[in-house]
Design a protein around this motif. Structure first.
Motif, short mmCIF file in Angstrom:
data_model
loop_
_atom_site.label_atom_id
_atom_site.label_comp_id
_atom_site.label_asym_id
_atom_site.label_seq_id
_atom_site.Cartn_x
_atom_site.Cartn_y
_atom_site.Cartn_z
N PRO A 248 0.81 -1.23 0.00
CA PRO A 248 0.00 0.00 0.00
C PRO A 248 0.84 1.28 0.00
N SER A 249 1.95 1.29 0.73
CA SER A 249 2.77 2.50 0.79
C SER A 249 3.35 2.83 -0.58
N MET A 250 3.72 1.80 -1.34
CA MET A 250 4.26 2.03 -2.68
C MET A 250 3.16 2.47 -3.64
N GLN A 251 1.98 1.88 -3.52
CA GLN A 251 0.85 2.28 -4.38
C GLN A 251 0.47 3.74 -4.09
N PHE A 252 0.50 4.10 -2.81
CA PHE A 252 0.21 5.49 -2.45
C PHE A 252 1.22 6.42 -3.10
N CYS A 253 2.48 6.03 -3.07
CA CYS A 253 3.54 6.84 -3.68
C CYS A 253 3.35 6.93 -5.20
N VAL A 254 2.98 5.82 -5.83
CA VAL A 254 2.75 5.82 -7.28
C VAL A 254 1.62 6.79 -7.62
N HIS A 255 0.52 6.71 -6.89
CA HIS A 255 -0.62 7.58 -7.17
C HIS A 255 -0.30 9.05 -6.90
N LYS A 256 0.46 9.29 -5.82
CA LYS A 256 0.86 10.66 -5.52
C LYS A 256 1.76 11.21 -6.63
N THR A 257 2.65 10.37 -7.14
CA THR A 257 3.54 10.80 -8.23
C THR A 257 2.74 11.07 -9.50
N ILE A 258 1.76 10.24 -9.77
CA ILE A 258 0.91 10.46 -10.95
C ILE A 258 0.19 11.79 -10.82
N GLU B 184 1.10 14.45 -9.05
CA GLU B 184 2.08 15.53 -9.19
C GLU B 184 2.47 15.69 -10.67
N THR B 185 2.59 14.58 -11.38
CA THR B 185 2.92 14.63 -12.80
C THR B 185 1.82 15.32 -13.59
N ALA B 186 0.59 15.00 -13.29
CA ALA B 186 -0.54 15.60 -14.01
C ALA B 186 -0.65 17.09 -13.72
N GLY B 187 -0.12 17.52 -12.58
CA GLY B 187 -0.24 18.92 -12.19
C GLY B 187 0.89 19.82 -12.68
N THR B 188 1.85 19.28 -13.40
CA THR B 188 2.95 20.11 -13.89
C THR B 188 2.91 20.21 -15.41
N ASP B 189 3.27 21.37 -15.91
CA ASP B 189 3.32 21.58 -17.35
C ASP B 189 4.72 21.36 -17.91
N ASP B 190 5.69 21.15 -17.05
CA ASP B 190 7.08 21.04 -17.45
C ASP B 190 7.46 19.58 -17.70
N GLU B 191 7.83 19.28 -18.93
CA GLU B 191 8.20 17.91 -19.31
C GLU B 191 9.42 17.43 -18.52
N GLU B 192 10.35 18.34 -18.25
CA GLU B 192 11.54 17.98 -17.49
C GLU B 192 11.16 17.56 -16.06
N ASN B 193 10.21 18.27 -15.47
CA ASN B 193 9.74 17.89 -14.13
C ASN B 193 9.10 16.52 -14.15
N ARG B 194 8.36 16.20 -15.21
CA ARG B 194 7.73 14.88 -15.32
C ARG B 194 8.79 13.78 -15.35
N LYS B 195 9.86 14.02 -16.09
CA LYS B 195 10.94 13.02 -16.16
C LYS B 195 11.62 12.87 -14.81
N GLU B 196 11.81 13.99 -14.11
CA GLU B 196 12.41 13.92 -12.78
C GLU B 196 11.51 13.14 -11.82
N LEU B 197 10.20 13.36 -11.92
CA LEU B 197 9.27 12.62 -11.07
C LEU B 197 9.32 11.12 -11.36
N LEU B 198 9.44 10.76 -12.62
CA LEU B 198 9.56 9.35 -12.99
C LEU B 198 10.85 8.76 -12.40
N ASP B 199 11.94 9.50 -12.52
CA ASP B 199 13.22 9.04 -11.93
C ASP B 199 13.09 8.87 -10.42
#
Length: 184
Positions: free
Chosen positions: A87-97, A99-114
């Protein structure tokens, strides 16, 4: 309605307006009518913009998920799949998703994936996990000049740990931010 035709005769230096039929005088719209028109127009426009934003967000999320799955396949570790069941990892995955949806910067999205991949590789009970989860929350909100400033501060503190440069930064922040903007 008037049944008879009207005539004006033997009148000098005067203006006469004649109308045949019913006369309706309109002085414009009332406040409540204008308010209703505005509310309807704004509501329709907000719904249209919301719909467009949802479609764009869905596309961003789909792209992020595809990239995440591609990175998972490269890792080829059964241990990572087991971590994803927690559950803790799923929570982190959803939180990252989110945060990714809330940014317009492609570089930030790649950093979030990393960061998400780093979180997957971190031990569940480690300080590293906590730091990575905090970084996921903050990374999408940082501007390029702020990231450059943070790197400069970190580098300076590593090179000269005893040097206190915060006062210098605040004294010259305008010039520093201008230089940082030129770097990014």
């Amino acid at each position: 309605m008037f049944d008879a035709e009207q005539k004006a005769e033997n009148i000098q230096d005067s203006t006469i307006n004649q109308a045949k039929g019913d006369i309706h005088i309109h002085n414009g719209l009332t406040y409540s009518e204008v308010k209703d028109v505005c509310e309807t127009t704004v509501k329709a426009e907000v719904e249209r913009l919301t719909s467009a934003a949802k479609m764009e967000m869905r596309q961003i999320i789909d792209t992020f998920q595809q990239e995440f799955y591609a990175r998972l396949e490269k890792l080829e570790s059964g241990e990572n799949i087991e971590k994803l069941k927690k559950p803790s990892m799923q929570f982190c995955v959803h939180k990252t998703i989110m945060e990714t949806a809330g940014t317009d910067d492609e570089e930030n999205r790649k950093e979030l994936l990393d960061l998400l991949i780093d979180r997957l590789n971190a031990d569940e009970e480690s300080t590293e996990r906590v730091v990575i989860e905090d970084a996921i929350e903050k990374a999408a909100k940082l501007s390029k000049p702020l990231k450059a400033l943070m790197v400069a501060l970190l580098q300076r503190s590593v090179i000269n740990p005893g040097l206190f440069i915060i006062d210098h930064i605040f004294e010259n922040y305008g010039k520093i931010f201008k230089e940082l903007d030129n770097l990014t």
